[in-house]
Structures are given as C-alpha cells and as structure tokens.
Scaffold this active site. Structure first.
Site, PDB file in Angstrom:
ATOM      1  N   GLU A 250       0.830  -1.201   0.000  1.00 40.19           N
ATOM      2  CA  GLU A 250       0.000   0.000   0.000  1.00 40.19           C
ATOM      3  C   GLU A 250       0.869   1.257   0.000  1.00 40.19           C
ATOM      4  O   GLU A 250       0.639   2.201  -0.771  1.00 40.19           O
ATOM      5  CB  GLU A 250      -0.907  -0.010   1.228  1.00 40.19           C
ATOM      6  CG  GLU A 250      -1.810   1.209   1.357  1.00 40.19           C
ATOM      7  CD  GLU A 250      -2.728   1.078   2.547  1.00 40.19           C
ATOM      8  OE1 GLU A 250      -3.580   0.163   2.542  1.00 40.19           O
ATOM      9  OE2 GLU A 250      -2.595   1.881   3.500  1.00 40.19           O
TER      10      GLU A 250
ATOM     11  N   GLY B  21     -35.734  31.946  13.525  1.00 35.65           N
ATOM     12  CA  GLY B  21     -35.911  31.782  14.965  1.00 35.65           C
ATOM     13  C   GLY B  21     -35.488  33.037  15.687  1.00 35.65           C
ATOM     14  O   GLY B  21     -34.904  33.957  15.098  1.00 35.65           O
TER      15      GLY B  21
ATOM     16  N   GLY C 247     -30.234  34.588  19.496  1.00 34.71           N
ATOM     17  CA  GLY C 247     -29.529  33.933  20.583  1.00 34.71           C
ATOM     18  C   GLY C 247     -29.672  32.430  20.652  1.00 34.71           C
ATOM     19  O   GLY C 247     -29.221  31.809  21.621  1.00 34.71           O
TER      20      GLY C 247
END
Length: 254
Positions: A85, A215, A218
C-alpha cells in the site's frame, strides 16, 4: 520526475495506517476531525484487506485521492500488505503528483528511512520469505527510504489533539478549503447538522438548494449554519456563505 498525467480526484485524503488500537484512538480522532471540517477522507475497512495482494478497490482509492497521509507506527512494516500500500502511494506521488504527508507515530523517521529497530526486524523477515535481492523487498525499502525523508509530523509523547489540529489546518490549506469558525466548544451541534443534511437532499440533480434558518435571536442559528456549511461545502461546485442576519437588522432600524 513526476509525470503530468491527470487523475480523477474523488477523495481529499487517503489514510494509510496499521493497527486496531491506532484506528480506535489517534486515527479515529483524526478521521473525525477531518470529516467535521468537510474533508472527504478514505479510510479502509476489513473487506479491502483480505488476502496477500492489495485490492483493486484500494489501489483505485489511492489513485483518486488528492493527499495521502501515511501513519508510520511500530508494526507498520511487519505486513507485506501495508508495504504494498505504501509503495503504491509513493508510486502515485512520482507518477500522478499525489501529495504525501507522513506521520511518524511513536517511531523515529530515521527508523523508517534507514530500516532500523522494528522496521529492520520486519524487513529481515520479509527478506527470509521473499529473498534479500527480490524486487518486492527492494521496492519496499526504496519506498520506505523516500517516505522517511519527507519532513512532516513526528509524535512521540506530545499532545495528540494539538497534532490533529495542525494536520487538519495544513490539509485545509493544501486543499484551499479553510472551514468557517463555528465555536470553541460546539456542544450538541453534530446531531443537528446530521438532521439538516438529511433534509437537503444533496444527491438530487437540482442546481440550487436554498435553506432558511428562522428563529429568535440567541439560539445559535448562525453557529448551526456555519457547522452545516463546513459539513457540506466540499460537495458544492459553487459555494458562498452569506450571513444576512446583521444586514436584515440594520434594514429594520432604518
């Protein structure tokens, strides 16, 4: 001299290593860090490591990677499989301009390039089996020598997490893919990113996907958006992260 032959780049990084303990510790943490930073990384599974010969699937993965990280550990050279490899990786470095970055994990680079200590013992066993002057052993020795001469990262008793951060930063620089800053301690973000990714249908053929996070202030909408971007931006042909929140707030004040 490296040739100019082109290759199809599928993976950002190919990880070469040996050992279950290494996989479950340093390598596992490195792989997770690369993945979290949007770096598409190939890591083998046991199905690709059966028999004496390196599998075609693994050779293909090496050829289709931009960068190969070889993690040299004490028993890396004891397996013919991993030497093959590694030799393939070094061959692609010369012939296909693959970038190779070694990590010397609790071994000295001199042991790797000079065939000392555990590497000397492992090579001696291979010489007994295949012959000292066999082409295989010669190829492995040359590949080890060349890889051992590549200057990169050496970890003995240092801070593994710090090294992983350095590796990820350098890989990101090499790929020109620096992720956005999310948070120093992004607790609880991963599961929310996974849920959002499943909603994006990234496998679709649509040219444009638009996502809006709404949303009250924070609740970490921007943090979540940045983390999502980091997780998917390498898959995008054109990528722009535009933070609109402050711009919208300014417009409302006018």
């Amino acid at each position: 001299m490296a040739s100019s032959s082109k290759r199809k780049e599928v993976y950002d990084v190919f990880l070469s290593f040996r050992g279950t303990e290494l996989r479950n510790n340093f390598l596992g943490h490195l792989y997770k860090a690369l993945d979290q930073n949007g770096i598409f990384t190939f890591i083998d599974n046991d199905e690709l490591r059966r028999g004496d010969q390196i599998s075609r699937a693994l050779m293909k993965a090496i050829e289709e990677s931009c960068i190969a990280i070889i993690v040299f550990s004490e028993d890396y050279a004891s397996s013919r499989w991993f030497l093959e490899e590694m030799a393939k990786i070094m061959e692609c470095k010369e012939q296909k301009n693959l970038t190779v970055l070694p990590v010397f994990y609790k071994v000295d680079p001199r042991e790797v390039r000079g065939g000392r200590e555990s590497f000397e013992r492992a090579l001696a066993k291979h010489e007994l089996k295949f012959g000292k002057d066999s082409e295989e052993v010669k190829r492995w020795k040359k590949a080890l020598f060349d890889a051992g001469n590549l200057s990169r990262w050496h970890l003995n008793d240092g801070d593994e997490s710090e090294l992983i951060q350095r590796i990820v930063k350098e890989i990101s620089t090499c790929l020109d893919r620096t992720p956005l800053h999310v948070a120093k301690h992004p607790i609880g973000i991963d599961s929310r990113v996974v849920k959002l990714k499943s909603m994006l249908n990234l496998e679709s053929d649509d040219d444009v996907v638009m996502v809006g996070l709404l949303g009250q202030g924070g609740i970490r909408k921007t943090t979540l958006a940045r983390a999502l971007y980091n997780a998917i931006f390498r898959q995008l042909r054109v990528r722009v992260f535009w933070e609109m929140f402050e711009k919208i707030q300014k417009i409302r004040r006018i």
